[in-house]
Design a protein around this motif. Structure first.
Motif, PDB file in Angstrom:
ATOM      1  N   LEU A   1     -27.633 -26.716  35.237  1.00 46.60           N
ATOM      2  CA  LEU A   1     -26.485 -26.221  36.002  1.00 46.60           C
ATOM      3  C   LEU A   1     -26.868 -25.599  37.344  1.00 46.60           C
ATOM      4  CD1 LEU A   1     -23.915 -24.733  33.448  1.00 46.60           C
ATOM      5  CD2 LEU A   1     -23.454 -26.375  35.275  1.00 46.60           C
ATOM      6  N   PRO A   2     -27.934 -24.774  37.415  1.00 47.82           N
ATOM      7  CA  PRO A   2     -28.281 -24.190  38.724  1.00 47.82           C
ATOM      8  C   PRO A   2     -28.703 -25.231  39.758  1.00 47.82           C
ATOM      9  CG  PRO A   2     -29.345 -22.999  36.933  1.00 47.82           C
ATOM     10  CD  PRO A   2     -28.793 -24.257  36.343  1.00 47.82           C
ATOM     11  N   LEU A   3     -28.961 -26.456  39.326  1.00 50.81           N
ATOM     12  CA  LEU A   3     -29.415 -27.514  40.226  1.00 50.81           C
ATOM     13  C   LEU A   3     -28.300 -28.476  40.612  1.00 50.81           C
ATOM     14  CD1 LEU A   3     -32.766 -28.305  38.353  1.00 50.81           C
ATOM     15  CD2 LEU A   3     -32.476 -26.873  40.378  1.00 50.81           C
ATOM     16  N   THR A   4     -27.100 -28.264  40.088  1.00 48.15           N
ATOM     17  CA  THR A   4     -25.972 -29.126  40.427  1.00 48.15           C
ATOM     18  C   THR A   4     -25.438 -28.773  41.813  1.00 48.15           C
ATOM     19  OG1 THR A   4     -24.357 -27.644  39.412  1.00 48.15           O
ATOM     20  CG2 THR A   4     -25.314 -29.351  38.007  1.00 48.15           C
ATOM     21  N   ASN A   5     -24.825 -29.746  42.466  1.00 44.36           N
ATOM     22  CA  ASN A   5     -24.285 -29.514  43.807  1.00 44.36           C
ATOM     23  C   ASN A   5     -23.255 -28.395  43.815  1.00 44.36           C
ATOM     24  OD1 ASN A   5     -25.891 -31.460  44.909  1.00 44.36           O
ATOM     25  ND2 ASN A   5     -24.315 -33.047  44.985  1.00 44.36           N
ATOM     26  N   PHE A   6     -22.475 -28.296  42.735  1.00 40.69           N
ATOM     27  CA  PHE A   6     -21.462 -27.246  42.657  1.00 40.69           C
ATOM     28  C   PHE A   6     -22.094 -25.866  42.763  1.00 40.69           C
ATOM     29  CE2 PHE A   6     -19.529 -24.088  39.827  1.00 40.69           C
ATOM     30  CZ  PHE A   6     -18.330 -23.897  40.475  1.00 40.69           C
ATOM     31  N   TYR A   7     -23.155 -25.611  41.999  1.00 42.08           N
ATOM     32  CA  TYR A   7     -23.792 -24.301  42.028  1.00 42.08           C
ATOM     33  C   TYR A   7     -24.527 -24.064  43.331  1.00 42.08           C
ATOM     34  CZ  TYR A   7     -22.827 -21.879  37.707  1.00 42.08           C
ATOM     35  OH  TYR A   7     -22.199 -21.160  36.727  1.00 42.08           O
ATOM     36  N   LEU A   8     -25.077 -25.123  43.900  1.00 45.60           N
ATOM     37  CA  LEU A   8     -25.772 -24.960  45.177  1.00 45.60           C
ATOM     38  C   LEU A   8     -24.799 -24.480  46.246  1.00 45.60           C
ATOM     39  CD1 LEU A   8     -28.085 -28.115  45.314  1.00 45.60           C
ATOM     40  CD2 LEU A   8     -28.483 -25.902  44.275  1.00 45.60           C
ATOM     41  N   GLU A   9     -23.587 -24.994  46.217  1.00 46.48           N
ATOM     42  CA  GLU A   9     -22.595 -24.626  47.223  1.00 46.48           C
ATOM     43  C   GLU A   9     -21.908 -23.303  46.876  1.00 46.48           C
ATOM     44  OE1 GLU A   9     -20.033 -27.972  47.162  1.00 46.48           O
ATOM     45  OE2 GLU A   9     -21.536 -29.364  47.955  1.00 46.48           O
ATOM     46  N   MET A  10     -21.506 -23.131  45.609  1.00 43.59           N
ATOM     47  CA  MET A  10     -20.732 -21.963  45.222  1.00 43.59           C
ATOM     48  C   MET A  10     -21.527 -20.674  45.360  1.00 43.59           C
ATOM     49  SD  MET A  10     -18.902 -21.042  41.581  1.00 43.59           S
ATOM     50  CE  MET A  10     -20.370 -20.309  40.851  1.00 43.59           C
ATOM     51  N   GLN A  11     -22.821 -20.727  45.074  1.00 44.40           N
ATOM     52  CA  GLN A  11     -23.631 -19.508  45.044  1.00 44.40           C
ATOM     53  C   GLN A  11     -24.324 -19.216  46.372  1.00 44.40           C
ATOM     54  OE1 GLN A  11     -23.630 -17.479  42.668  1.00 44.40           O
ATOM     55  NE2 GLN A  11     -22.777 -18.575  40.949  1.00 44.40           N
ATOM     56  N   ASN A  12     -23.971 -19.978  47.423  1.00 45.84           N
ATOM     57  CA  ASN A  12     -24.666 -19.774  48.694  1.00 45.84           C
ATOM     58  C   ASN A  12     -26.176 -19.797  48.444  1.00 45.84           C
ATOM     59  OD1 ASN A  12     -25.034 -19.360  51.410  1.00 45.84           O
ATOM     60  ND2 ASN A  12     -24.816 -17.128  51.287  1.00 45.84           N
ATOM     61  N   TYR A  13     -26.616 -20.880  47.847  1.00 44.13           N
ATOM     62  CA  TYR A  13     -27.944 -21.035  47.254  1.00 44.13           C
ATOM     63  C   TYR A  13     -29.067 -20.705  48.235  1.00 44.13           C
ATOM     64  CZ  TYR A  13     -31.688 -23.375  44.677  1.00 44.13           C
ATOM     65  OH  TYR A  13     -32.842 -23.677  44.014  1.00 44.13           O
ATOM     66  N   ASN A  14     -30.037 -19.938  47.793  1.00 40.88           N
ATOM     67  CA  ASN A  14     -31.159 -19.556  48.648  1.00 40.88           C
ATOM     68  C   ASN A  14     -32.457 -20.278  48.288  1.00 40.88           C
ATOM     69  OD1 ASN A  14     -31.927 -18.343  46.267  1.00 40.88           O
ATOM     70  ND2 ASN A  14     -31.597 -16.251  46.972  1.00 40.88           N
TER      71      ASN A  14
END
Length: 300
Positions: free
Chosen positions: A209-222
């Protein structure tokens, strides 16, 4: 009831629906946790992904329970698992992008095409539950390995800003600690295929899940959750599964052919006792896993 046979270590029949306790405690504690998160406003709950996660892991649990009772065909089980994970893929739980900035190749992200993404995602989401299931051969082994893995995911998810995933990891860690009280050698109850499928599928989903595009965008991924983290955390179950499958294929046997060639079986053959084998694997697993939070502490 799990009846002893030539492939099992216990000598007496034992209850094998311990997965019911794990899954039941999990959904109760998770519901309370979600209410607290919502009340405190710590993170917006994306219900689509949560419902997909819950649907998937409890579907795996039901497949495992059915196998405990009716002894399902391995191919039939696998077909059902692929259908369930395909539904998850269709709802966005997919490995579509790999962040490779740490390689310093002047390329930040590697985009996977749909077919490659589907094959990798399905292999991961079906392979990890089966790897955990195959590790459930000694008292406390699968539950211990999973508990350590979930705790490491808890630390890494909090560090990455994934509060919701961190809470889920902590909830299932607590459930497994409670279960281990009755499952460690000599066990009073085992989790059965229902339990191993449940915790295995949850491990698979939490690690992707942390590697999905949704989480990358939603969490302002660092970029703090690297794609190789799950490979390190789940290295022992993965290597054990690949070794057993390849050895069976080399011998001309089906990859589903049951044998006593797993890592824990080979340690027993070398003279380790039941308890020594479990403790040795858990220490080895713990040593591998804790390289990650230590690296996060000193190098980020």
């Amino acid at each position: 009831i799990d009846i002893p046979n030539s492939r099992k270590q216990h000598k007496n029949p034992i209850v094998r629906i311990g997965g019911l306790a794990i899954s039941g405690g999990f959904i109760i504690a998770l519901t309370i946790s979600f209410l607290i998160i919502k009340f405190l406003g710590l993170q917006n709950l994306e219900l689509n992904y949560i419902f997909t996660l819950i649907f998937s892991i409890y579907s795996f649990f039901l497949i495992g329970i059915a196998d405990d009772i009716y002894q399902l065909s391995p191919l039939f089980r696998l077909a059902l698992q692929i259908i369930i994970t395909s539904i998850g893929f269709n709802h966005g739980i997919a490995l579509e992008t790999l962040d490779i900035r740490f390689l310093h190749l002047n390329i930040e992200k590697l985009e996977l095409n749909t077919i490659i993404s589907y094959l990798i995602t399905i292999f991961w989401l079906t392979g990890i539950p089966n790897a955990i299931n195959w590790m459930d051969g000694l008292d406390g082994l699968a539950a211990g390995v999973a508990a350590i893995s979930f705790f490491i995911f808890f630390i890494i998810n909090l560090h990455s800003g994934f509060i919701l995933l961190g809470v889920i990891s902590l909830v299932i860690f607590g459930c497994l600690c409670g279960f281990l009280r009755f499952n460690f050698f000599p066990a009073k109850v085992v989790m059965g295929d229902g339990g191993s499928n449940f915790i295995g599928s949850l491990l698979a989903y939490l690690s992707i899940l942390p590697l999905t595009n949704f989480y990358l965008e939603m969490q302002n991924y660092n970029g703090s959750f690297k794609f190789f983290y799950p490979l390190i955390i789940l290295l022992i179950p993965i290597v054990d599964m690949l070794y057993v499958v390849l050895s069976r294929l080399i011998k001309g046997k089906s990859p589903f052919y049951p044998d006593r060639n797993h890592f824990h079986h080979r340690l027993l053959k070398r003279g380790f006792s039941h308890k020594q084998t479990v403790v040795f694997i858990l220490i080895l697993h713990l040593s591998l896993c804790f390289t990650l939070p230590i690296s996060l502490l000193f190098f980020t």
